[in-house]
Design an enzyme around this catalytic site. Structure first.
Site, PDB file in Angstrom:
ATOM      1  N   HIS A  35     -10.691   0.833  -2.499  1.00 31.30           N
ATOM      2  CA  HIS A  35     -12.053   0.842  -1.961  1.00 31.30           C
ATOM      3  C   HIS A  35     -13.063   1.513  -2.889  1.00 31.30           C
ATOM      4  CE1 HIS A  35     -10.363  -0.449   1.808  1.00 31.30           C
ATOM      5  NE2 HIS A  35      -9.778   0.692   2.086  1.00 31.30           N
ATOM      6  N   LYS A  77      -7.075  -4.906  -2.942  1.00 32.37           N
ATOM      7  CA  LYS A  77      -7.837  -5.464  -1.819  1.00 32.37           C
ATOM      8  C   LYS A  77      -8.729  -4.383  -1.227  1.00 32.37           C
ATOM      9  CE  LYS A  77      -4.079  -4.406   1.345  1.00 32.37           C
ATOM     10  NZ  LYS A  77      -4.751  -3.294   2.039  1.00 32.37           N
ATOM     11  N   HIS A  85     -10.443   7.008   1.896  1.00 33.67           N
ATOM     12  CA  HIS A  85      -9.071   6.904   1.371  1.00 33.67           C
ATOM     13  C   HIS A  85      -9.026   5.830   0.293  1.00 33.67           C
ATOM     14  CE1 HIS A  85      -9.363   3.691   4.354  1.00 33.67           C
ATOM     15  NE2 HIS A  85      -8.484   3.046   3.617  1.00 33.67           N
ATOM     16  N   HIS A 144     -17.345   2.715   0.849  1.00 41.14           N
ATOM     17  CA  HIS A 144     -16.805   1.653   1.708  1.00 41.14           C
ATOM     18  C   HIS A 144     -17.173   1.901   3.176  1.00 41.14           C
ATOM     19  CE1 HIS A 144     -13.704  -1.113   3.392  1.00 41.14           C
ATOM     20  NE2 HIS A 144     -14.072  -1.798   2.334  1.00 41.14           N
ATOM     21  N   ASP A 184       0.775  -1.248   0.000  1.00 38.24           N
ATOM     22  CA  ASP A 184       0.000   0.000   0.000  1.00 38.24           C
ATOM     23  C   ASP A 184       0.811   1.307   0.000  1.00 38.24           C
ATOM     24  OD1 ASP A 184      -1.944  -1.930   0.216  1.00 38.24           O
ATOM     25  OD2 ASP A 184      -2.812  -1.216   2.095  1.00 38.24           O
ATOM     26  N   CYS A 195      -2.053  -2.922   7.719  1.00 36.35           N
ATOM     27  CA  CYS A 195      -1.959  -3.879   6.613  1.00 36.35           C
ATOM     28  C   CYS A 195      -0.700  -4.742   6.675  1.00 36.35           C
ATOM     29  CB  CYS A 195      -2.098  -3.137   5.291  1.00 36.35           C
ATOM     30  SG  CYS A 195      -3.802  -2.555   5.091  1.00 36.35           S
ATOM     31  N   ASP A 244      -4.575  -0.765  -1.689  1.00 34.55           N
ATOM     32  CA  ASP A 244      -5.867  -0.620  -1.020  1.00 34.55           C
ATOM     33  C   ASP A 244      -6.793   0.009  -2.060  1.00 34.55           C
ATOM     34  OD1 ASP A 244      -6.889  -1.151   1.589  1.00 34.55           O
ATOM     35  OD2 ASP A 244      -6.889   0.984   2.093  1.00 34.55           O
TER      36      ASP A 244
HETATM   37  C1  VGL Z   1      -4.627   0.599   5.821  1.00 34.70           C
HETATM   38  C2  VGL Z   1      -6.132   1.538   7.254  1.00 34.70           C
HETATM   39  C3  VGL Z   1      -7.121   1.455   6.307  1.00 34.70           C
HETATM   40  C4  VGL Z   1      -3.220   0.138   5.574  1.00 34.70           C
HETATM   41  C5  VGL Z   1      -5.595   0.497   4.857  1.00 34.70           C
HETATM   42  O1  VGL Z   1      -2.784   0.093   4.399  1.00 34.70           O
HETATM   43  O2  VGL Z   1      -2.526  -0.164   6.557  1.00 34.70           O
HETATM   44  N1  VGL Z   1      -4.905   1.090   7.013  1.00 34.70           N
HETATM   45  N2  VGL Z   1      -6.841   0.927   5.112  1.00 34.70           N
HETATM   46 ZN    ZN Z   2      -8.246   1.013   3.578  1.00 30.77          ZN
END
Ligand code: VGL
Ligand code: ZN
Length: 227
Positions: A68, A128, A103, A72, A24, A173, A66
């Site tokens: 979404h 994901k 995000h 979401h 990410d 993550c 990430d």
């Molecule tokens: C993440 C919070 C929400 C991450 C992703 O990449 O760690 N954290 N979505």
């Molecule tokens: Zn996220």
């Protein structure tokens, strides 16, 4: 648990049964983005150096994103009266333990990899978090702990035995990917100087490090891999 108290692996040499996961490294997680991780910008060049090194050793390189939909349920804006950072626990753990600002919305600039991240050596880009009702911190399993992303099958079919984890965020993550990686039977090594954390709720990073250590995840610094 502090980073300075961890037992570190010495002299690790990647080979063709290894993979590095770069988790990410997207605009929204970099300072200036919607869910900024402190100092996240400072690790990008070293991640590039590391993925290049892994590719020279015939190891596999996997980037996650990430990704979404705009509705979401991990977004605080989807829950009237809630703010980002508020505690939230859905019954089966699919959303929570806290809510996030919107995000990494599919197709937005915030969801793109940071422009300095070099992805040309990548073997796989895995997205994901696409189900509006289920978050996916781990690159292996969605937060319902049932729905697979397909990564374990991909790695197993390529005879990958050991995975190295880098990227964002250490205590979300990266952490859940590391724990699930162990549970799927991989040896897991976190590259501690190629990751940064959110640390929410307070002490989350330290608790995650302790749990990873307890679960048998190994820790390594970049200079024990590239000498
Ligand atoms: C993440 C919070 C929400 C991450 C992703 O990449 O760690 N954290 N979505
Ligand atoms: Zn996220």
């Amino acid at each position: 648990m502090k980073l300075s108290n961890l037992n570190l692996e010495k002299h690790v040499t990647p080979n063709n049964n290894d993979a590095i996961l770069v988790i990410d490294v997207q605009n929204d997680f970099i300072p200036g983005g919607a869910l900024p991780v402190e100092e996240a910008d400072t690790i990008i060049e070293d991640i590039n150096t590391m993925t290049h090194f892994f590719s020279e050793k015939n190891a596999k390189i996997i980037f996650t994103q990430d990704w979404h939909p705009k509705n979401h349920l991990s977004f605080a804006s989807m829950h009237p009266g809630k703010e980002p950072g508020d505690e939230f626990h859905s019954e089966d753990g699919s959303i929570g333990p806290i809510l996030w600002p919107a995000h990494c919305v599919q197709g937005t600039k915030g969801a793109l990899f940071h422009e300095n991240l070099k992805i040309e050596h990548g073997n796989l880009i895995l997205r994901k978090g696409t189900n509006p009702k289920i978050d996916s911190y781990s690159a292996f399993l969605e937060n319902d702990k049932k729905t697979k992303t397909g990564l374990s099958g991909y790695l197993t079919s390529l005879d990958i035995k050991r995975i190295f984890i880098s990227g964002l965020a250490l205590d979300y993550c990266c952490y859940f990917t590391a724990i699930d990686g162990m549970n799927f039977g991989f040896e897991v090594c976190l590259i501690i100087d190629l990751t940064k954390g959110i640390d929410q709720p307070p002490n989350n990073i330290s608790n995650c490090l302790k749990e990873m250590d307890y679960q048998g995840i190994k820790f390594v610094k970049m200079d024990s891999i590239i000498k």
